[in-house]
Scaffold this active site. Sequence first.
Site, short mmCIF file in Angstrom:
data_model
loop_
_atom_site.label_atom_id
_atom_site.label_comp_id
_atom_site.label_asym_id
_atom_site.label_seq_id
_atom_site.Cartn_x
_atom_site.Cartn_y
_atom_site.Cartn_z
N SER A 76 56.26 33.07 67.35
CA SER A 76 55.35 32.98 65.67
C SER A 76 55.58 31.68 64.79
CB SER A 76 56.19 34.22 64.75
OG SER A 76 56.02 35.85 65.32
N GLU A 83 68.81 39.56 62.62
CA GLU A 83 67.17 39.95 62.81
C GLU A 83 66.45 41.13 62.52
OE1 GLU A 83 65.52 38.72 66.64
OE2 GLU A 83 63.47 39.58 66.04
C1 LIG Z 1 53.86 39.96 65.66
C2 LIG Z 1 54.87 39.92 67.03
C3 LIG Z 1 55.97 38.80 66.74
C4 LIG Z 1 56.67 38.47 67.57
N1 LIG Z 1 57.74 36.92 67.24
C5 LIG Z 1 58.33 36.53 68.81
C6 LIG Z 1 58.42 35.99 67.89
O1 LIG Z 1 58.62 34.59 67.42
N2 LIG Z 1 59.58 35.43 69.49
C7 LIG Z 1 59.61 35.82 70.44
O2 LIG Z 1 60.61 35.80 71.67
N3 LIG Z 1 59.14 37.23 70.66
C8 LIG Z 1 58.41 37.68 69.81
N4 LIG Z 1 57.41 38.56 70.16
C9 LIG Z 1 57.44 39.57 71.48
C10 LIG Z 1 58.15 41.04 71.18
O3 LIG Z 1 59.92 40.86 70.80
C11 LIG Z 1 57.92 41.71 72.13
O4 LIG Z 1 56.67 41.71 71.96
C12 LIG Z 1 58.38 42.91 72.62
O5 LIG Z 1 60.26 42.72 72.54
C13 LIG Z 1 58.90 43.89 73.55
O6 LIG Z 1 58.11 43.39 75.07
P1 LIG Z 1 56.80 42.92 75.45
O7 LIG Z 1 55.63 43.25 74.81
O8 LIG Z 1 56.81 41.96 76.82
O9 LIG Z 1 56.48 44.25 76.40
P2 LIG Z 1 57.66 45.25 77.33
O10 LIG Z 1 59.03 44.62 77.26
O11 LIG Z 1 56.49 44.28 78.73
O12 LIG Z 1 57.11 46.91 76.46
C14 LIG Z 1 55.92 47.32 77.40
C15 LIG Z 1 56.27 48.87 76.93
O13 LIG Z 1 56.94 49.55 77.87
C16 LIG Z 1 58.48 50.50 76.94
N5 LIG Z 1 59.56 49.63 77.89
C17 LIG Z 1 60.28 48.16 78.28
N6 LIG Z 1 60.67 48.67 78.70
C18 LIG Z 1 61.65 49.97 78.51
C19 LIG Z 1 62.20 50.04 78.78
N7 LIG Z 1 63.78 50.84 79.23
N8 LIG Z 1 63.04 51.73 78.58
C20 LIG Z 1 62.07 52.47 77.82
N9 LIG Z 1 60.43 51.30 78.16
C21 LIG Z 1 60.20 50.58 78.08
C22 LIG Z 1 58.20 49.10 75.36
O14 LIG Z 1 59.07 49.53 74.34
C23 LIG Z 1 56.95 49.01 74.97
O15 LIG Z 1 55.94 50.37 74.71
C24 LIG Z 1 56.78 39.10 69.05
C25 LIG Z 1 55.95 40.06 68.76
C26 LIG Z 1 54.29 40.57 67.82
C27 LIG Z 1 54.11 41.46 67.88
#
Ligand SMILES: Cc1cc2nc3c(=O)[nH]c(=O)nc-3n(C[C@H](O)[C@H](O)[C@H](O)COP(=O)(O)OP(=O)(O)OC[C@H]3O[C@@H](n4cnc5c(N)ncnc54)[C@H](O)[C@@H]3O)c2cc1C
Length: 387
Positions: free
Chosen positions: A165, A249
């Site tokens: 972000s 956070e």
């Molecule tokens: C508006 C926004 C701002 C953001 N800003 C930042 C930022 O500034 N810096 C940064 O580093 N990140 C940022 N993020 C990223 C955010 O932290 C991640 O999107 C989030 O942690 C999920 O990771 P992923 O998108 O890789 O999804 P994934 O980890 O691939 O997950 C996909 C789905 O699977 C589920 N899942 C995954 N593992 C498991 C498990 N072990 N058990 C059960 N369910 C599971 C998750 O809950 C989710 O529903 C941002 C995200 C958004 C939407």
Amino acid sequence: MAELRFPPVRLPAEARAVREKVRAFLRDELEAGRFTPDVDSWGRFDPEFSRRAGRAGFIGMTWPKAYGGGEYSALSRFVVACEMLAAGAPCGAHWIADRQSGPQILRHGSELARRTLLPRIAAGECYFAIGMSEPNSGSDLASVRTRARREGDAWVIEGSKIWTSRAHQVHYLIALTRTGDPGPDRHQGLTQFIVDLKAPGVIIRPIHNLAGGHEFNEVFFDRVRVGDEWRIGEVGEGWRMVTGELAFERSGPDRFLSDYRLLTALIDHLGVEPGAEEVGAEEARAVGRLVAHLGALLSMSQAVAGLLAAGENPAVEAALVKDVGTRFEREIPEVARRFFSGPVRSGGADYFERALGRVMLHAPSYTLRGGTREILRGIIARGLGLR
Ligand SMILES: Cc1cc2nc3c(=O)[nH]c(=O)nc-3n(C[C@H](O)[C@H](O)[C@H](O)COP(=O)(O)OP(=O)(O)OC[C@H]3O[C@@H](n4cnc5c(N)ncnc54)[C@H](O)[C@@H]3O)c2cc1C
């Protein structure tokens, strides 16, 4: 089974005085027309507002005066955060630096980093991004592949981060990198670094969100050199560092007040006296339920701030507040939508329609940013000894 702790907190005199001060500041800002209240205001980037908030002493409030702070308690900071969000003030430029990067540098940064960066953050002049997520490493942060290799007295970083972000608008990013072997639990061999986003080799590419806005990015590191004095914590201690940063956070009121202005707009839209004749029973019940939930969340989050002020580590309670809080934030637009007839346009004529339109496009991200609900529930279950 371990117990969740939410001890009731009575705000001390200092925090009550700070509330009056921040309310007066926000009133002056509004009366001078220096900002327009909006929903999700901690995502709105306005460096001029941040500088004025910094000059007024509302950033880095708990830090030592030697580093530009105000030496206030965590509860005073909590009150300021609540008031900023409730006013819909555009506090996005300084939010991340104040909430987590600054505290991280204060606790684990070098003296050089503290002296160079903290006074600038507290002045509302220096902003940060979070460099945790990578393609294929979001929830599973331990699997990050960005590498930092030691070369003389510096480190060379190669890899990429995603969803960062505001990386295109801020000065620094704290990157979680792999510096050594993962070990049997995969949590070893990680290290955090403060990266100057203007450094040679940093490439930032926009990602447009559902609302069409450019708020987050991909960041690439092509042999970016970072001096050892910009390391956070000990080499290999990155997992402990990053989980500590996530506790900052996740624990605050930004996890349930993002839509506060939509809730007040809904109440205005329905009429000032829910339950009075012109407002139906269904509307009155729906608003009453939301307001009751908001009250409970406020007490829970304040209890977390109280535990932090007492030097405790309420990571499980913070995860619970974020889980329940972000679900609440997603419920407000759903309830509001029931009481708005016709299509919702984010460029609509009245504030309620515009706020609803904006929140409908942003709300899906509330339960993802900062860690998904499934991940938080895993932390809560582990904390309670259930898994
Ligand atoms: C508006 C926004 C701002 C953001 N800003 C930042 C930022 O500034 N810096 C940064 O580093 N990140 C940022 N993020 C990223 C955010 O932290 C991640 O999107 C989030 O942690 C999920 O990771 P992923 O998108 O890789 O999804 P994934 O980890 O691939 O997950 C996909 C789905 O699977 C589920 N899942 C995954 N593992 C498991 C498990 N072990 N058990 C059960 N369910 C599971 C998750 O809950 C989710 O529903 C941002 C995200 C958004 C939407």
